[in-house]
Scaffold this motif. Structure first.
Motif, PDB file in Angstrom:
ATOM      1  N   ARG A 123     -22.831  29.899 -18.749  1.00  0.00           N
ATOM      2  CA  ARG A 123     -21.643  29.748 -18.302  1.00  0.00           C
ATOM      3  C   ARG A 123     -21.325  28.479 -17.362  1.00  0.00           C
ATOM      4  N   LEU A 124     -22.334  28.110 -16.756  1.00  0.00           N
ATOM      5  CA  LEU A 124     -22.313  26.790 -16.042  1.00  0.00           C
ATOM      6  C   LEU A 124     -21.869  25.543 -16.912  1.00  0.00           C
ATOM      7  N   GLU A 125     -22.874  25.780 -17.942  1.00  0.00           N
ATOM      8  CA  GLU A 125     -22.853  24.706 -19.169  1.00  0.00           C
ATOM      9  C   GLU A 125     -21.503  24.664 -19.678  1.00  0.00           C
ATOM     10  N   LYS A 126     -20.624  25.755 -19.804  1.00  0.00           N
ATOM     11  CA  LYS A 126     -19.347  25.706 -20.180  1.00  0.00           C
ATOM     12  C   LYS A 126     -18.459  25.454 -19.136  1.00  0.00           C
ATOM     13  N   ASP A 127     -18.793  24.957 -18.145  1.00  0.00           N
ATOM     14  CA  ASP A 127     -17.940  24.497 -17.050  1.00  0.00           C
ATOM     15  C   ASP A 127     -16.912  25.559 -16.317  1.00  0.00           C
TER      16      ASP A 127
ATOM     17  N   VAL B 218     -29.262  20.111 -13.153  1.00  0.00           N
ATOM     18  CA  VAL B 218     -30.118  19.539 -11.822  1.00  0.00           C
ATOM     19  C   VAL B 218     -30.503  20.980 -11.237  1.00  0.00           C
ATOM     20  N   PHE B 219     -31.805  21.239 -10.834  1.00  0.00           N
ATOM     21  CA  PHE B 219     -32.111  22.547 -10.433  1.00  0.00           C
ATOM     22  C   PHE B 219     -32.648  21.997  -9.083  1.00  0.00           C
TER      23      PHE B 219
ATOM     24  N   VAL C 151      -9.838  12.767 -12.953  1.00  0.00           N
ATOM     25  CA  VAL C 151     -10.583  13.475 -12.166  1.00  0.00           C
ATOM     26  C   VAL C 151     -10.813  12.548 -11.008  1.00  0.00           C
ATOM     27  N   GLU C 152     -10.824  11.103 -11.252  1.00  0.00           N
ATOM     28  CA  GLU C 152     -11.239  10.056 -10.163  1.00  0.00           C
ATOM     29  C   GLU C 152     -10.003   9.786  -9.419  1.00  0.00           C
TER      30      GLU C 152
ATOM     31  N   LYS D 243     -21.455  15.544 -14.363  1.00  0.00           N
ATOM     32  CA  LYS D 243     -20.138  16.133 -14.297  1.00  0.00           C
ATOM     33  C   LYS D 243     -19.629  15.446 -13.168  1.00  0.00           C
ATOM     34  N   LEU D 244     -18.152  14.976 -13.169  1.00  0.00           N
ATOM     35  CA  LEU D 244     -17.438  14.639 -12.080  1.00  0.00           C
ATOM     36  C   LEU D 244     -16.964  15.645 -11.125  1.00  0.00           C
ATOM     37  N   ARG D 245     -17.105  15.543 -10.068  1.00  0.00           N
ATOM     38  CA  ARG D 245     -16.699  16.611  -9.218  1.00  0.00           C
ATOM     39  C   ARG D 245     -15.621  16.717  -7.891  1.00  0.00           C
TER      40      ARG D 245
END
Length: 305
Positions: free
Chosen positions: A136-140, A157-158, A73-74, A275-277
């Motif tokens: 579904r967000l939690e499942k990426d 984060v909200f 990812v990096e 999460k790495l984005r």
């Protein structure tokens, strides 16, 4: 250590089958076997063990995979940053969103983002209800989601981005249709419909009508279905949030509620805390954090403070 071999390792770890992995990687199976053996030889420990016709990760293989994924990812982020310098921002942002912001807020955000950063970023947009989106967000499945607030999600984060006003809605032939405003308790005794039980917004409506004597039937999942029913039935009225979903029906009367504060239903941008984005996703999140809709858009939404 060969970068291609690391990518081969991740693919084999996901598929757990040499032939299937080689096919997806567009290499021969002997080439894949050689790459994995070379990697294991360099590390000095086995990464896979044979199970039936396939393979599975060893205990060390599982730990190594987590490290490799973070590293890739990096590396990909660095490649993207280099590409950004020469070609502009590129990548994909997978977004999940509730219906009520897809007609006004979200299209403006995406359009203005492209206006600032160009057309190199692709948006993949999916619509669902809040609880499904969060799952579904939690499942990426998504990089970011726009939903109501959900309790007990410490890994998410909200960030408040906007809020919608709660209004009374009725057919233009209803006896309340000419009212310029109304107090919530005045709806007592009327046939009131609102959101389906079990959704975050239905809980918000239940909280505000508690003690008023109003018995709201939980019939609808969104403003379009609520408005559509009321537009064909002058005997009922509704409690819903002021979105384009209500404004699309010309024979509805939308009545502000005097004792409900503005910004009743808050909507949040949600993403994983750790999460790495990609650089595209990071830039989109930063853009939304600073985004303020133009004045002409505020007839539908109110900015949360």
């Amino acid at each position: 250590m060969n970068l291609s071999h690391l990518r081969y390792f991740v693919k084999l770890a996901d598929l757990q089958h040499y032939a299937k992995a080689a096919k997806e990687l567009y290499i021969s199976q002997p080439s894949l076997t050689h790459a994995i053996k070379s990697l294991e030889s360099e590390l000095g420990v086995p990464l896979f063990q044979k199970v039936g016709r396939g393979v599975e990760l060893t205990d060390f293989g599982h730990e190594f995979k987590d490290c490799v994924l973070r590293g890739l990812v990096e590396i990909d982020r660095g490649i993207a940053l280099a590409s950004d310098q020469t070609q502009g921002l590129r990548g994909k942002v997978n977004i999940g969103a509730i219906y009520s912001i897809e007609g006004d807020y979200l299209p403006r955000v995406m359009s203005e983002f492209r206006g600032q950063f160009g057309e190199g970023v692709q948006f993949q947009l999916n619509q669902a209800l809040t609880l499904n989106l969060i799952e579904r967000l939690e499942k990426d499945e998504f990089d970011v989601a726009f939903t109501a607030y959900v309790r007990n999600k410490p890994d998410l984060v909200f960030e408040l981005v906007l809020a919608h006003q709660l209004v009374a809605v009725c057919h233009s032939d209803h006896e309340l249709a000419d009212r310029k405003s109304i107090k919530l308790a005045e709806l007592k005794g009327y046939n009131v419909h609102s959101y389906r039980e079990g959704t975050p917004i239905s809980e918000e409506v239940a909280d505000v009508i508690a003690g008023t004597g109003i018995r709201a039937k939980g019939s609808f999942e969104d403003e379009v279905s609520l408005g559509g029913m009321i537009s064909h039935d002058s005997s009922i009225c509704g409690l819903g949030t002021l979105t384009l979903g209500l404004r699309c029906f010309p024979n509805l009367s939308i009545i502000p509620i005097e004792d409900i504060p503005d910004g009743f239903h808050r909507i949040y941008m949600v993403y994983k805390r750790s999460k790495l984005r990609s650089s595209a996703v990071d830039q989109f999140i930063s853009f939304v954090q600073d985004y303020v809709p133009p004045k002409e858009a505020r007839q539908y939404i109110e900015i949360g403070g």
